[in-house]
Design a protein around this motif. Sequence first.
Motif, PDB file in Angstrom:
ATOM      1  N   ASN A  29       0.882  -1.423  -0.061  1.00 37.99           N
ATOM      2  CA  ASN A  29      -0.077  -0.033  -0.046  1.00 37.99           C
ATOM      3  C   ASN A  29       0.890   1.369   0.075  1.00 37.99           C
ATOM      4  N   TYR A  30       2.316   1.200   0.444  1.00 42.35           N
ATOM      5  CA  TYR A  30       2.928   2.354   0.341  1.00 42.35           C
ATOM      6  C   TYR A  30       3.938   2.653  -0.747  1.00 42.35           C
ATOM      7  N   GLN A  31       3.674   1.781  -1.610  1.00 40.92           N
ATOM      8  CA  GLN A  31       4.463   1.948  -3.184  1.00 40.92           C
ATOM      9  C   GLN A  31       3.951   3.004  -4.074  1.00 40.92           C
ATOM     10  N   GLY A  64       7.854  -4.079  -2.673  1.00 40.99           N
ATOM     11  CA  GLY A  64       7.602  -3.767  -1.005  1.00 40.99           C
ATOM     12  C   GLY A  64       9.057  -3.667  -0.585  1.00 40.99           C
ATOM     13  N   VAL A  65       9.370  -3.940   0.755  1.00 39.78           N
ATOM     14  CA  VAL A  65      10.608  -4.122   1.329  1.00 39.78           C
ATOM     15  C   VAL A  65      11.080  -5.521   1.473  1.00 39.78           C
ATOM     16  N   ASP A  66      12.400  -5.603   1.751  1.00 43.23           N
ATOM     17  CA  ASP A  66      13.279  -6.679   2.118  1.00 43.23           C
ATOM     18  C   ASP A  66      12.275  -8.060   2.730  1.00 43.23           C
ATOM     19  N   ARG A  89      15.470  -1.992   2.234  1.00 41.58           N
ATOM     20  CA  ARG A  89      15.541  -2.635   3.373  1.00 41.58           C
ATOM     21  C   ARG A  89      14.768  -1.865   4.481  1.00 41.58           C
ATOM     22  N   CYS A  90      13.846  -2.499   5.149  1.00 42.66           N
ATOM     23  CA  CYS A  90      13.066  -1.786   6.230  1.00 42.66           C
ATOM     24  C   CYS A  90      13.948  -1.402   7.221  1.00 42.66           C
ATOM     25  N   PRO A  91      13.973  -0.269   7.691  1.00 41.83           N
ATOM     26  CA  PRO A  91      14.824   0.243   8.723  1.00 41.83           C
ATOM     27  C   PRO A  91      14.386  -0.370  10.174  1.00 41.83           C
ATOM     28  N   MET A  92      13.328  -0.560  10.347  1.00 41.88           N
ATOM     29  CA  MET A  92      12.655  -1.412  11.484  1.00 41.88           C
ATOM     30  C   MET A  92      13.203  -2.714  11.779  1.00 41.88           C
ATOM     31  N   ALA A  93      12.869  -3.309  10.422  1.00 41.11           N
ATOM     32  CA  ALA A  93      13.463  -4.842  10.488  1.00 41.11           C
ATOM     33  C   ALA A  93      14.826  -4.923  10.851  1.00 41.11           C
ATOM     34  N   VAL A 117       5.804  -9.205  11.402  1.00 40.15           N
ATOM     35  CA  VAL A 117       6.154  -9.709  10.291  1.00 40.15           C
ATOM     36  C   VAL A 117       7.282  -8.624   9.769  1.00 40.15           C
ATOM     37  N   ASN A 118       7.523  -7.396  10.150  1.00 40.54           N
ATOM     38  CA  ASN A 118       8.675  -6.710   9.838  1.00 40.54           C
ATOM     39  C   ASN A 118       9.988  -7.040  10.460  1.00 40.54           C
ATOM     40  N   THR A 119      10.315  -8.169  10.108  1.00 44.03           N
ATOM     41  CA  THR A 119      11.611  -8.785  10.748  1.00 44.03           C
ATOM     42  C   THR A 119      12.245  -9.602   9.435  1.00 44.03           C
ATOM     43  N   PHE A 175      11.563   0.669  16.276  1.00 44.03           N
ATOM     44  CA  PHE A 175      10.599   1.659  15.936  1.00 44.03           C
ATOM     45  C   PHE A 175      10.496   1.931  14.282  1.00 44.03           C
ATOM     46  N   CYS A 176       9.420   2.476  13.860  1.00 45.61           N
ATOM     47  CA  CYS A 176       9.494   2.691  12.367  1.00 45.61           C
ATOM     48  C   CYS A 176       9.521   4.009  12.161  1.00 45.61           C
ATOM     49  N   PRO A 177      10.746   4.633  11.661  1.00 46.89           N
ATOM     50  CA  PRO A 177      11.291   5.851  11.486  1.00 46.89           C
ATOM     51  C   PRO A 177      10.028   6.783  10.688  1.00 46.89           C
ATOM     52  N   THR A 178       9.268   6.380   9.914  1.00 44.96           N
ATOM     53  CA  THR A 178       8.172   7.111   9.283  1.00 44.96           C
ATOM     54  C   THR A 178       7.099   7.422  10.233  1.00 44.96           C
ATOM     55  N   HIS A 179       6.776   6.302  10.987  1.00 46.76           N
ATOM     56  CA  HIS A 179       5.422   6.507  11.882  1.00 46.76           C
ATOM     57  C   HIS A 179       5.818   7.276  13.333  1.00 46.76           C
ATOM     58  N   ASN A 180       7.074   6.660  13.714  1.00 46.89           N
ATOM     59  CA  ASN A 180       7.453   7.305  14.893  1.00 46.89           C
ATOM     60  C   ASN A 180       7.660   8.933  14.847  1.00 46.89           C
ATOM     61  N   PRO A 203      -0.938   1.690  14.218  1.00 45.95           N
ATOM     62  CA  PRO A 203      -0.529   1.435  15.584  1.00 45.95           C
ATOM     63  C   PRO A 203       1.070   1.738  15.721  1.00 45.95           C
ATOM     64  N   GLU A 204       1.886   1.777  14.703  1.00 48.93           N
ATOM     65  CA  GLU A 204       3.306   1.902  14.891  1.00 48.93           C
ATOM     66  C   GLU A 204       3.599   3.403  15.294  1.00 48.93           C
ATOM     67  N   CYS A 205       2.552   4.494  15.584  1.00 47.86           N
ATOM     68  CA  CYS A 205       2.858   5.630  15.926  1.00 47.86           C
ATOM     69  C   CYS A 205       3.003   5.746  17.323  1.00 47.86           C
ATOM     70  N   ILE A 262       6.585   9.747   4.997  1.00 51.06           N
ATOM     71  CA  ILE A 262       6.833   9.334   3.653  1.00 51.06           C
ATOM     72  C   ILE A 262       7.981   8.150   3.965  1.00 51.06           C
ATOM     73  N   CYS A 263       8.124   7.103   3.378  1.00 52.34           N
ATOM     74  CA  CYS A 263       9.008   6.045   3.752  1.00 52.34           C
ATOM     75  C   CYS A 263       9.892   6.022   2.430  1.00 52.34           C
ATOM     76  N   PRO A 264      10.887   6.432   2.712  1.00 49.52           N
ATOM     77  CA  PRO A 264      11.832   6.595   1.519  1.00 49.52           C
ATOM     78  C   PRO A 264      12.245   5.231   1.140  1.00 49.52           C
ATOM     79  N   THR A 265      12.207   4.180   1.806  1.00 43.68           N
ATOM     80  CA  THR A 265      12.816   2.782   1.343  1.00 43.68           C
ATOM     81  C   THR A 265      11.610   2.123   0.440  1.00 43.68           C
ATOM     82  N   MET A 266      10.286   2.645   0.779  1.00 45.76           N
ATOM     83  CA  MET A 266       9.262   2.002   0.137  1.00 45.76           C
ATOM     84  C   MET A 266       9.290   2.548  -1.487  1.00 45.76           C
ATOM     85  N   LYS A 267       9.931   4.059  -1.604  1.00 43.32           N
ATOM     86  CA  LYS A 267       9.955   4.574  -2.693  1.00 43.32           C
ATOM     87  C   LYS A 267      11.021   4.136  -3.775  1.00 43.32           C
TER      88      LYS A 267
HETATM   89  S1  SF4 Z   1       6.808   2.443   6.746  1.00 43.87           S
HETATM   90 FE1  SF4 Z   1       8.129   1.899   8.553  1.00 43.87          FE
HETATM   91  S2  SF4 Z   1       7.919  -0.227   8.825  1.00 43.87           S
HETATM   92 FE2  SF4 Z   1       7.180   0.115   6.839  1.00 43.87          FE
HETATM   93  S3  SF4 Z   1       8.895  -0.200   5.255  1.00 43.87           S
HETATM   94 FE3  SF4 Z   1       9.021   1.956   5.749  1.00 43.87          FE
HETATM   95  S4  SF4 Z   1      10.336   2.091   7.591  1.00 43.87           S
HETATM   96 FE4  SF4 Z   1       9.539  -0.126   7.352  1.00 43.87          FE
END
Ligand code: SF4
Length: 309
Positions: A29-31, A64-66, A89-93, A117-119, A175-180, A203-205, A262-267
């Motif tokens: 959904n974030y693509q 999506g991410v890794d 690669r998802c920074p939270m994972a 699942v983000n691991t 934590f998720c850098p985007t939501h946090n 809920p990641e907020c 914005i999640c730069p990794t997803m972009k």
């Molecule tokens: S939005 Fe957060 S949890 Fe999702 S991929 Fe980006 S950094 Fe990882």
Amino acid sequence: MPRIPEKMSERERILELKKEKNAVILAHNYQRPEIQDLADFVGDSLGLSIQASKVEAEVIVFCGVDFMAESAKILNPQKIVVHPEPKARCPMAAMCELEGLIEIKRKYPSAKVVGYVNTTAACKTEMDVCCTSSNAVKVVSSLHDKEIIFVPDENLGRYVQRFVKDKNIILWPGFCPTHNAIKPDQIKRLKKAHPDAVVIVHPECRPEVIDLADAVKSTEGMIKFVKASDKREFIIGTEKELIYRLKKENPEKIFYSIPGAICPTMKMITLSSVAKALENLAPRVELDEETIRKAKIPLERMMEIGRGD
Ligand code: SF4
């Protein structure tokens, strides 16, 4: 004079290659909107895992991410899974490493491990059950054990603890850098400007942001919530690209995004990287048999439990 055929667009090329290679495109959904538009399925982590387990095509192109691409491989070891941008690669994972997880398990030997699942696939081999933001409360509640190690999202773990009072949830400092980065002041400002808007957050907020929300939902939960609501305006406390799908499916409603969410990794995944990946059927996700065998167990348990919202 014969007409010179126009150069095929990247999108057309991808659709042609998809047919030629018997491939399916799964996208989070974030693509980027243009990736969502050509995907066969767009969804959240749980929806994508379920979809990945049903794929009949020979090739899965995972946008999506890794960890999501790895989950698709774990659930389809016999298929070719292509991740167009391995640097996504998802920074939270990445905040949860196998060694650290083994160490915390040693410290709490009777605790069960619930892993978001983000691991990474390696970490999943040490988990009892996985969860997503849509079913974390349901997954933790389903366990009879009193002590739970919850990795890696501290905010999601704290959110679960609000509903599960009879368990001691040991949190991991991830934590998720985007939501946090979403701050209570941003929500308050938007609410002041749009007093009739319903506030929905992920809920990641942070807990202070969750306290300001009218509803707390996973991305798929937000989509269902908006569709079912008779309200017209919504403040969306998650990565801004979800609004693309929300607008597409609810053209009569108005959505306000959080500046900077914005999640730069997803972009990182673009039309060019998808075309190249399909052309070469690479870069592929490769995991050893032992990792696949062990990581599949918590993923399948999660899918049996199903959605929570
Ligand atoms: S939005 Fe957060 S949890 Fe999702 S991929 Fe980006 S950094 Fe990882």
